[in-house]
Design a protein around this motif. Structure first.
Motif, short mmCIF file in Angstrom:
data_model
loop_
_atom_site.label_atom_id
_atom_site.label_comp_id
_atom_site.label_asym_id
_atom_site.label_seq_id
_atom_site.Cartn_x
_atom_site.Cartn_y
_atom_site.Cartn_z
N HIS A 72 -35.67 -45.04 29.44
CA HIS A 72 -37.25 -44.98 30.39
C HIS A 72 -36.72 -43.72 30.98
O HIS A 72 -36.09 -43.29 31.22
N LEU A 130 -38.62 -54.20 32.55
CA LEU A 130 -38.23 -52.90 31.50
C LEU A 130 -37.67 -53.63 30.59
O LEU A 130 -36.11 -54.31 31.53
N GLU A 145 -34.03 -39.24 32.22
CA GLU A 145 -34.06 -40.81 31.41
C GLU A 145 -32.77 -41.52 31.39
O GLU A 145 -31.18 -41.08 31.90
N ALA A 170 -37.36 -47.23 23.61
CA ALA A 170 -37.93 -45.86 24.80
C ALA A 170 -36.91 -44.63 24.87
O ALA A 170 -37.36 -43.41 25.30
#
Length: 135
Positions: free
Chosen positions: A120, A9, A115, A67
């Motif tokens: 994310h 990520l 989140e 994101a």
């Protein structure tokens, strides 16, 4: 050898992200952690590579999704109980995360999520084997 998964990520601020996940109780493998990346240990076979955006970009020719504005993936982790789901969500919120949705109770399965600071989405779920007819 068991199959392992390494979720990668992109993150904007690696130190802030490490602090966020450490507050949820996750640890980091120092062997694979430096100023550009951190290897977060989820379990013996699940790891999340948190990569500074500029480093993440070296692995792809595509633009990196923001994101906080678009959903690129939903990462779902199982928990050992409903209480653990709620505990982790509460810790995430206390550390600066957000809850995009209300908890969902399907009888056999309970889920809630958060989140992280980069947006994310992390879904957490508990599945009761006896309620699903598997216990």
């Amino acid at each position: 050898m068991n199959k392992q998964i390494f979720v990668n990520l992109p993150v904007k601020n690696l130190e802030r992200t490490k602090e966020f996940f450490a507050s949820l109780g996750y640890t980091f493998n120092a062997q694979f952690t430096n100023e550009q990346a951190a290897c977060m240990v989820i379990s013996d076979d699940i790891y999340v590579m948190l990569l500074v955006e500029s480093f993440f970009q070296t692995f792809t020719k595509k633009p990196i999704a923001d994101a906080s504005k678009v959903t690129e993936v939903l990462t779902c982790l199982s928990c050992e109980s409903r209480e653990r789901v709620d505990e982790l969500v509460a810790k995430a919120v206390a550390a600066g995360g957000k809850t995009p949705n209300a908890p969902q109770d399907y009888g056999f399965m309970y889920s809630h999520g958060f989140e992280d600071p980069d947006g994310h989405v992390w879904e957490l779920m508990y599945m009761d084997p006896s309620a699903a007819g598997q216990g």
